[in-house]
Scaffold this active site. Structure first.
Site, PDB file in Angstrom:
ATOM      1  N   CYS A 129     -17.140  -3.551  13.858  1.00  0.00           N
ATOM      2  CA  CYS A 129     -16.109  -4.314  14.567  1.00  0.00           C
ATOM      3  C   CYS A 129     -15.956  -3.911  16.031  1.00  0.00           C
ATOM      4  O   CYS A 129     -15.308  -4.607  16.802  1.00  0.00           O
ATOM      5  CB  CYS A 129     -14.770  -4.202  13.834  1.00  0.00           C
ATOM      6  SG  CYS A 129     -14.811  -4.953  12.195  1.00  0.00           S
ATOM      7  N   HIS A 268      -9.420  -6.391  19.284  1.00  0.00           N
ATOM      8  CA  HIS A 268     -10.150  -6.763  18.067  1.00  0.00           C
ATOM      9  C   HIS A 268      -9.111  -7.228  17.043  1.00  0.00           C
ATOM     10  O   HIS A 268      -8.040  -6.646  16.918  1.00  0.00           O
ATOM     11  CB  HIS A 268     -10.937  -5.575  17.525  1.00  0.00           C
ATOM     12  CG  HIS A 268     -11.465  -5.809  16.150  1.00  0.00           C
ATOM     13  ND1 HIS A 268     -12.177  -6.948  15.822  1.00  0.00           N
ATOM     14  CD2 HIS A 268     -11.355  -5.095  15.003  1.00  0.00           C
ATOM     15  CE1 HIS A 268     -12.498  -6.892  14.537  1.00  0.00           C
ATOM     16  NE2 HIS A 268     -12.001  -5.785  14.016  1.00  0.00           N
ATOM     17  N   ASN A 298     -10.540 -11.433  10.288  1.00  0.00           N
ATOM     18  CA  ASN A 298     -11.335 -10.465  11.040  1.00  0.00           C
ATOM     19  C   ASN A 298     -12.783 -10.943  11.110  1.00  0.00           C
ATOM     20  O   ASN A 298     -13.491 -10.937  10.101  1.00  0.00           O
ATOM     21  CB  ASN A 298     -11.228  -9.103  10.345  1.00  0.00           C
ATOM     22  CG  ASN A 298     -11.993  -7.992  11.058  1.00  0.00           C
ATOM     23  OD1 ASN A 298     -12.794  -8.266  11.951  1.00  0.00           O
ATOM     24  ND2 ASN A 298     -11.752  -6.760  10.657  1.00  0.00           N
TER      25      ASN A 298
HETATM   26  N1  COA Z   1      -3.362  -8.978  -2.780  1.00  0.00           N
HETATM   27  C1  COA Z   1      -2.431  -8.360  -3.521  1.00  0.00           C
HETATM   28  N2  COA Z   1      -2.379  -7.033  -3.681  1.00  0.00           N
HETATM   29  C2  COA Z   1      -3.336  -6.301  -3.066  1.00  0.00           C
HETATM   30  C3  COA Z   1      -4.346  -6.888  -2.297  1.00  0.00           C
HETATM   31  C4  COA Z   1      -4.340  -8.286  -2.164  1.00  0.00           C
HETATM   32  N3  COA Z   1      -5.261  -8.955  -1.448  1.00  0.00           N
HETATM   33  N4  COA Z   1      -5.145  -5.917  -1.813  1.00  0.00           N
HETATM   34  C5  COA Z   1      -4.659  -4.757  -2.275  1.00  0.00           C
HETATM   35  N5  COA Z   1      -3.567  -4.987  -3.032  1.00  0.00           N
HETATM   36  C6  COA Z   1      -2.724  -4.025  -3.742  1.00  0.00           C
HETATM   37  C7  COA Z   1      -3.440  -2.732  -4.038  1.00  0.00           C
HETATM   38  O1  COA Z   1      -4.214  -2.844  -5.205  1.00  0.00           O
HETATM   39  C8  COA Z   1      -2.292  -1.776  -4.209  1.00  0.00           C
HETATM   40  O2  COA Z   1      -1.757  -1.941  -5.488  1.00  0.00           O
HETATM   41  P1  COA Z   1      -1.217  -0.680  -6.315  1.00  0.00           P
HETATM   42  O3  COA Z   1      -0.090  -0.129  -5.498  1.00  0.00           O
HETATM   43  O4  COA Z   1      -0.804  -1.302  -7.589  1.00  0.00           O
HETATM   44  O5  COA Z   1      -2.378   0.242  -6.419  1.00  0.00           O
HETATM   45  C9  COA Z   1      -1.249  -2.288  -3.217  1.00  0.00           C
HETATM   46  O6  COA Z   1      -1.639  -3.641  -2.911  1.00  0.00           O
HETATM   47  C10 COA Z   1      -1.211  -1.478  -1.947  1.00  0.00           C
HETATM   48  O7  COA Z   1      -2.526  -1.286  -1.506  1.00  0.00           O
HETATM   49  P2  COA Z   1      -2.857  -0.570  -0.153  1.00  0.00           P
HETATM   50  O8  COA Z   1      -4.320  -0.634   0.082  1.00  0.00           O
HETATM   51  O9  COA Z   1      -2.206   0.763  -0.099  1.00  0.00           O
HETATM   52  O10 COA Z   1      -2.090  -1.556   0.823  1.00  0.00           O
HETATM   53  P3  COA Z   1      -1.858  -1.452   2.362  1.00  0.00           P
HETATM   54  O11 COA Z   1      -0.441  -1.632   2.668  1.00  0.00           O
HETATM   55  O12 COA Z   1      -2.565  -0.279   2.949  1.00  0.00           O
HETATM   56  O13 COA Z   1      -2.593  -2.768   2.885  1.00  0.00           O
HETATM   57  C11 COA Z   1      -4.670  -3.364   3.942  1.00  0.00           C
HETATM   58  C12 COA Z   1      -3.974  -2.953   2.651  1.00  0.00           C
HETATM   59  C13 COA Z   1      -6.155  -3.502   3.645  1.00  0.00           C
HETATM   60  C14 COA Z   1      -4.120  -4.711   4.370  1.00  0.00           C
HETATM   61  C15 COA Z   1      -4.391  -2.308   5.008  1.00  0.00           C
HETATM   62  O14 COA Z   1      -4.664  -1.021   4.507  1.00  0.00           O
HETATM   63  C16 COA Z   1      -5.182  -2.524   6.223  1.00  0.00           C
HETATM   64  O15 COA Z   1      -5.029  -3.488   6.905  1.00  0.00           O
HETATM   65  N6  COA Z   1      -6.062  -1.558   6.584  1.00  0.00           N
HETATM   66  C17 COA Z   1      -6.894  -1.672   7.701  1.00  0.00           C
HETATM   67  C18 COA Z   1      -8.042  -2.520   7.315  1.00  0.00           C
HETATM   68  C19 COA Z   1      -8.819  -2.980   8.480  1.00  0.00           C
HETATM   69  O16 COA Z   1      -8.278  -3.454   9.436  1.00  0.00           O
HETATM   70  N7  COA Z   1     -10.135  -2.892   8.364  1.00  0.00           N
HETATM   71  C20 COA Z   1     -11.042  -3.376   9.303  1.00  0.00           C
HETATM   72  C21 COA Z   1     -11.047  -2.490  10.487  1.00  0.00           C
HETATM   73  S1  COA Z   1     -12.191  -3.137  11.614  1.00  0.00           S
END
Ligand code: COA
Length: 341
Positions: A129, A268, A298
Site C-alpha cells: 500500500c 492512502h 482500499n
Molecule cells: N464483520 C463483522 N465482524 C467482523 C468482521 C466483519 N467484516 N471482521 C472482523 N470481525 C469481528 C472479529 O471476528 C472480532 O470478533 P470477536 O471479538 O468475536 O473475535 C471482532 O469483529 C473484532 O475484531 P478486530 O479485528 O479486533 O476488530 P477491529 O476493531 O480491530 O477492526 C479492522 C478490524 C480490520 C477494521 C481494523 O483492525 C483495521 O482497520 N485495521 C487496519 C487494517 C488496514 O488498514 N490494513 C491495510 C493497511 S494498508
C-alpha cells in the site's frame, strides 16, 4: 550530472536544482460496484459493522477483462491526456503494484506497449500500500538526477484476485482500480522563491521484522501457494497510527513547514479512522482531507493517485496548494511526500 533540457535554468551560480512538477492525473475504476450489503448476503458481516470500523460503503471489483495492465494503461492514458503530453514524450513508466498479471515482463513495460511508446524504460515497484509513495520517490529521483524529463507514475491493483473471500476480516476492506500522476522536470526554484512548485521531498521507511502482520501467503516460486492476503488487523492499525503520525512530522520538518502550511492531506485510503487520526494530528478540518475510501475501499498502491485525480479534477486541489501524501502497507513499508501543485 548530465544536463537535460534547454539549460535555461542554469544560472551564474552553477546548475540549478531540477524538480518534478505534477502535471497530469488519471484514474480508472472497474464498472462493477459491490456494496456492503452484497457482501453481507454471503458472509457473516453487516453494512453497519463495515461502515463503523472502516468508513467503507462499497468497492469496485475488476471484471474479467480488467487486469493490472489494462487498468494502469487506462489511468496512464488519462494522465497524459490531462497534461496534453504525447506518450512518445514519456521518459519512464513506473508502476507500483502488488498484484501484477505476470511475474515478468513488468506491468510497466506492458503499459509502455499499450500506450504505443517505443522509447524510454519501465519497471515495477512492490511496496504494497506504500507503493505509490515509493514510486513517486523513485520518479522524483530520476528527474532530479537528470536521467529523464518526465515519468508516468502509476498505481494499479487487483486485490480482488488475492483476497480470501471467506475471510470477513480482510475481504471487506479492499477494492480494485488504478491511478496515475505524470511528473515533468522543471528548473528552479529561482533564488528567493519561498513557494517552489513540485515535489518538495519524499521519505521512505520499511521494517521487515513486521513482515508477518500483513502479507500474501504465496507467490510464483513458492510451491504450496494459495496466494491469499493475510492480516493481523489490530496490530496493523496500531502501527499505522504511530508510523503515519511520525511520517507527517518528518516530511514537514524536512521542509521547514508546519501543520498550518498544509492545504490538503491526500492519504492512502485504508480506513477512515486511520485517516481521521492523522488529520486530527495535523489539525486539518475534514474538508481539507481527500477521502475516497468510502466509495473505493482500499485500492492499495492505487489509492493516493485515485484520490489525487478526483480532487484535482473536481477543482478542490488548486495550483499553489501544498499537498501532503502518506501511506503505510505490508512490509511494513511506510512513507510520505510533500508537493506544491
Ligand atoms: N464483520 C463483522 N465482524 C467482523 C468482521 C466483519 N467484516 N471482521 C472482523 N470481525 C469481528 C472479529 O471476528 C472480532 O470478533 P470477536 O471479538 O468475536 O473475535 C471482532 O469483529 C473484532 O475484531 P478486530 O479485528 O479486533 O476488530 P477491529 O476493531 O480491530 O477492526 C479492522 C478490524 C480490520 C477494521 C481494523 O483492525 C483495521 O482497520 N485495521 C487496519 C487494517 C488496514 O488498514 N490494513 C491495510 C493497511 S494498508
Amino acid at each position: 550530472m548530465r544536463r537535460v533540457g534547454s539549460g535555461a535554468g542554469f544560472g551564474m551560480m552553477g546548475m540549478m536544482a531540477r524538480r518534478s512538477l505534477l502535471v497530469g492525473f488519471g484514474g480508472y475504476l472497474p464498472d462493477r460496484i459491490v456494496t456492503n450489503d452484497e457482501l453481507a448476503a454471503r458472509l457473516e458481516t453487516s453494512d453497519e459493522w463495515i461502515r463503523a470500523r472502516t468508513g467503507i460503503t462499497q468497492r469496485h471489483i475488476a471484471g474479467p477483462h480488467d487486469t493490472a495492465v489494462s487498468m494502469a494503461a487506462a489511468a496512464g492514458a488519462r494522465a497524459l491526456d490531462y497534461a496534453g503530453m504525447a506518450a512518445a514524450d514519456v521518459g519512464a513508466i513506473i508502476v507500483a503494484t502488488s498484484t501484477p498479471d505476470q511475474a515478468f515482463p513488468s506491468t510497466a513495460v506492458r503499459v509502455q506497449a499499450e500506450l504505443g511508446l517505443r522509447g524510454g524504460f519501465g519497471f515495477d515497484i512492490a511496496a504494497a500500500c506504500s507503493g505509490f509513495v515509493y514510486a513517486l520517490s523513485m520518479a522524483d529521483s530520476l528527474i532530479r538526477s537528470g536521467q529523464v524529463d518526465s515519468v508516468l507514475v502509476i498505481g494499479s491493483e487487483v486485490y480482488s484476485r488475492i483476497l480470501d473471500w471467506s475471510d470477513r476480516g480482510t475481504c471487506v476492506l479492499f477494492g480494485d482500480g488504478a491511478g496515475a500522476v505524470l511528473l515533468k522536470a522543471a528548473d528552479g526554484p529561482e533564488p528567493g522563491d519561498t513557494r517552489p512548485k513540485g515535489i518538495l521531498s519524499t521519505h521512505l521507511h520499511s521494517d521487515g521484522s513486521t513482515g508477518d502482520l500483513l502479507y500474501v501467503d504465496g507467490a510464483i516460486g513458492l510451491r504450496e501457494s494459495s496466494g491469499f492476503l493475510r492480516m493481523r488487523g489490530r496490530d496493523v492499525f496500531r502501527h499505522a497510527v504511530a508510523k503515519l503520525s511520525s511520517s507527517v512530522d518528518e516530511v514537514l520538518h524536512a521542509n521547514g513547514l508546519t501543520y498550518a502550511d498544509v492545504n490538503w492531506l491526500v492519504p492512502h485510503q485504508a480506513n477512515l479512522r486511520i485517516i481521521e487520526g492523522v488529520a486530527r494530528k495535523l489539525e486539518l478540518p475534514p474538508e481539507r482531507v481527500v477521502v475516497t475510501v468510502d466509495r473505493h475501499a482500499n485500492t492499495s498502491a492505487a489509492s493516493i493517485p485515485l484520490a489525487m485525480n478526483e480532487a484535482v479534477r473536481d477543482g478542490r486541489i488548486r495550483p499553489g496548494d501544498l499537498v501532503l501524501m502518506e501511506a503505510l502497507g505490508g512490509g511494513l513499508t511506510w512513507g510520505s511526500a510533500l508537493a506544491r501543485m
